[in-house]
Design a protein around this motif. Structure first.
Motif, PDB file in Angstrom:
ATOM      1  N   LEU A 110       0.845  -1.188   0.000  1.00  0.00           N
ATOM      2  CA  LEU A 110       0.000   0.000   0.000  1.00  0.00           C
ATOM      3  C   LEU A 110       0.878   1.235   0.000  1.00  0.00           C
ATOM      4  N   GLY A 111       0.528   2.213  -0.811  1.00  0.00           N
ATOM      5  CA  GLY A 111       1.281   3.451  -0.864  1.00  0.00           C
ATOM      6  C   GLY A 111       0.344   4.642  -0.864  1.00  0.00           C
ATOM      7  N   THR A 112       0.780   5.717  -0.209  1.00  0.00           N
ATOM      8  CA  THR A 112      -0.002   6.939  -0.224  1.00  0.00           C
ATOM      9  C   THR A 112       0.945   8.122  -0.274  1.00  0.00           C
ATOM     10  N   PRO A 113       0.657   9.103  -1.111  1.00  0.00           N
ATOM     11  CA  PRO A 113      -0.476   9.186  -2.025  1.00  0.00           C
ATOM     12  C   PRO A 113      -0.346   8.166  -3.160  1.00  0.00           C
ATOM     13  N   GLN A 114      -1.427   8.039  -3.930  1.00  0.00           N
ATOM     14  CA  GLN A 114      -1.474   6.995  -4.952  1.00  0.00           C
ATOM     15  C   GLN A 114      -0.385   7.152  -6.017  1.00  0.00           C
ATOM     16  N   GLU A 115      -0.263   8.309  -6.574  1.00  0.00           N
ATOM     17  CA  GLU A 115       0.709   8.526  -7.651  1.00  0.00           C
ATOM     18  C   GLU A 115       2.051   8.940  -7.071  1.00  0.00           C
ATOM     19  N   SER A 116       3.074   8.151  -7.329  1.00  0.00           N
ATOM     20  CA  SER A 116       4.430   8.489  -6.918  1.00  0.00           C
ATOM     21  C   SER A 116       5.194   8.892  -8.165  1.00  0.00           C
ATOM     22  N   THR A 117       5.716  10.105  -8.172  1.00  0.00           N
ATOM     23  CA  THR A 117       6.442  10.588  -9.348  1.00  0.00           C
ATOM     24  C   THR A 117       7.895  10.913  -9.045  1.00  0.00           C
ATOM     25  N   ASP A 118       8.310  10.780  -7.786  1.00  0.00           N
ATOM     26  CA  ASP A 118       9.675  11.130  -7.399  1.00  0.00           C
ATOM     27  C   ASP A 118      10.344   9.907  -6.786  1.00  0.00           C
ATOM     28  N   ILE A 119      10.908   9.067  -7.658  1.00  0.00           N
ATOM     29  CA  ILE A 119      11.480   7.779  -7.256  1.00  0.00           C
ATOM     30  C   ILE A 119      12.983   7.789  -7.507  1.00  0.00           C
ATOM     31  N   ARG A 120      13.735   7.259  -6.561  1.00  0.00           N
ATOM     32  CA  ARG A 120      15.179   7.123  -6.701  1.00  0.00           C
ATOM     33  C   ARG A 120      15.525   5.637  -6.636  1.00  0.00           C
ATOM     34  N   VAL A 121      16.416   5.206  -7.520  1.00  0.00           N
ATOM     35  CA  VAL A 121      16.873   3.824  -7.558  1.00  0.00           C
ATOM     36  C   VAL A 121      18.368   3.831  -7.236  1.00  0.00           C
ATOM     37  N   ALA A 122      18.785   3.017  -6.282  1.00  0.00           N
ATOM     38  CA  ALA A 122      20.174   3.003  -5.819  1.00  0.00           C
ATOM     39  C   ALA A 122      21.075   2.297  -6.826  1.00  0.00           C
ATOM     40  N   VAL A 123      21.272   2.950  -7.958  1.00  0.00           N
ATOM     41  CA  VAL A 123      22.137   2.446  -9.019  1.00  0.00           C
ATOM     42  C   VAL A 123      23.057   3.594  -9.414  1.00  0.00           C
ATOM     43  N   PRO A 124      24.362   3.450  -9.226  1.00  0.00           N
ATOM     44  CA  PRO A 124      25.262   4.549  -9.603  1.00  0.00           C
ATOM     45  C   PRO A 124      25.304   4.722 -11.121  1.00  0.00           C
ATOM     46  N   CYS A 125      25.559   5.949 -11.554  1.00  0.00           N
ATOM     47  CA  CYS A 125      25.638   6.245 -12.987  1.00  0.00           C
ATOM     48  C   CYS A 125      26.863   5.561 -13.581  1.00  0.00           C
ATOM     49  N   ARG A 126      26.642   4.818 -14.657  1.00  0.00           N
ATOM     50  CA  ARG A 126      27.746   4.090 -15.286  1.00  0.00           C
ATOM     51  C   ARG A 126      28.626   5.017 -16.128  1.00  0.00           C
ATOM     52  N   ASP A 127      28.106   6.195 -16.493  1.00  0.00           N
ATOM     53  CA  ASP A 127      28.894   7.109 -17.324  1.00  0.00           C
ATOM     54  C   ASP A 127      29.753   8.065 -16.504  1.00  0.00           C
ATOM     55  N   CYS A 128      29.136   8.806 -15.571  1.00  0.00           N
ATOM     56  CA  CYS A 128      29.906   9.806 -14.825  1.00  0.00           C
ATOM     57  C   CYS A 128      30.368   9.305 -13.467  1.00  0.00           C
ATOM     58  N   GLY A 129      29.662   8.317 -12.881  1.00  0.00           N
ATOM     59  CA  GLY A 129      30.025   7.778 -11.579  1.00  0.00           C
ATOM     60  C   GLY A 129      29.851   8.759 -10.430  1.00  0.00           C
ATOM     61  N   GLU A 130      29.309   9.919 -10.694  1.00  0.00           N
ATOM     62  CA  GLU A 130      29.148  10.948  -9.664  1.00  0.00           C
ATOM     63  C   GLU A 130      27.958  10.691  -8.761  1.00  0.00           C
ATOM     64  N   SER A 131      26.861  10.224  -9.321  1.00  0.00           N
ATOM     65  CA  SER A 131      25.632  10.071  -8.561  1.00  0.00           C
ATOM     66  C   SER A 131      25.524   8.679  -7.960  1.00  0.00           C
ATOM     67  N   GLU A 132      24.978   8.605  -6.737  1.00  0.00           N
ATOM     68  CA  GLU A 132      24.746   7.316  -6.082  1.00  0.00           C
ATOM     69  C   GLU A 132      23.425   6.695  -6.521  1.00  0.00           C
ATOM     70  N   TYR A 133      22.616   7.437  -7.244  1.00  0.00           N
ATOM     71  CA  TYR A 133      21.289   6.953  -7.604  1.00  0.00           C
ATOM     72  C   TYR A 133      20.884   7.462  -8.989  1.00  0.00           C
ATOM     73  N   MET A 134      19.868   6.832  -9.537  1.00  0.00           N
ATOM     74  CA  MET A 134      19.253   7.279 -10.783  1.00  0.00           C
ATOM     75  C   MET A 134      17.830   7.695 -10.450  1.00  0.00           C
ATOM     76  N   GLU A 135      17.313   8.693 -11.147  1.00  0.00           N
ATOM     77  CA  GLU A 135      15.931   9.124 -10.967  1.00  0.00           C
ATOM     78  C   GLU A 135      15.053   8.305 -11.900  1.00  0.00           C
ATOM     79  N   PHE A 136      14.039   7.676 -11.348  1.00  0.00           N
ATOM     80  CA  PHE A 136      13.107   6.857 -12.130  1.00  0.00           C
ATOM     81  C   PHE A 136      11.984   7.767 -12.621  1.00  0.00           C
ATOM     82  N   THR A 137      11.681   7.693 -13.907  1.00  0.00           N
ATOM     83  CA  THR A 137      10.600   8.506 -14.458  1.00  0.00           C
ATOM     84  C   THR A 137       9.718   7.669 -15.368  1.00  0.00           C
ATOM     85  N   MET A 138       8.499   8.119 -15.530  1.00  0.00           N
ATOM     86  CA  MET A 138       7.557   7.503 -16.461  1.00  0.00           C
ATOM     87  C   MET A 138       7.065   8.636 -17.357  1.00  0.00           C
TER      88      MET A 138
END
Length: 160
Positions: A110-138
């Protein structure tokens, strides 16, 4: 009022282990998904967080194992949730759940609110290596992850 029977909710074919419960209930303010996971399967493909949504999992049958981190860089903790138990994650708390048991797992998320639009995935960037996460978008029905530092995009396989 809407009524459904969870026993009638078989996860979709084609590798889908999740089925929306909020849709047939016509819920507009919260999200609810039903999961049926075989041993070794996961709720989501990686450690992630919703910055705009808190999540609760209720184990109907079996046992779920969650890896949790209050934030990236923090030590992870493993928590086991048994049949009849629930676990809640704050918005911004990283988690990944899976079935590490030898028996099937059935659970509600169960999640609230229903629509989640700000998601982070703990995967470092393979190109720059600077970020610890990627932003998930739809966008336009297509799922992607993007590095907040360099803009590298990764396509997300939604078939699992």
């Amino acid at each position: 009022m809407q009524k459904i029977n969870l026993d009638d909710m078989t996860p979709e074919s084609g590798g889908q282990k999740r089925r929306s419960v909020s849709d047939p209930l016509d819920a507009t303010d919260f999200s609810m998904n039903y999961y049926a996971l075989e041993p070794g399967e996961e709720f989501a493909g990686s450690l992630h967080t919703h910055l705009d949504q808190e999540e609760t999992f209720f184990v109907l049958e079996g046992e779920a194992t969650f890896e949790t981190k209050p934030e990236l860089g923090a030590a992870s903790e493993t928590v086991t949730v048994s049949e009849g138990e629930m676990i809640r994650f704050d918005a911004g708390e990283y988690q990944q759940g899976r079935n590490e048991a030898d028996e099937p797992l059935r659970a509600l998320a169960l999640g609230t609110p229903q629509e989640s639009t700000d998601i982070r995935v703990a995967v470092p960037c393979r190109d720059c290596g600077e970020s610890e996460y990627m932003e998930f978008t739809m966008v336009d029905g297509e799922q992607a992850m993007e590095c907040p530092d360099c803009g590298t995009e990764l396509e997300v396989d939604s078939s699992s």
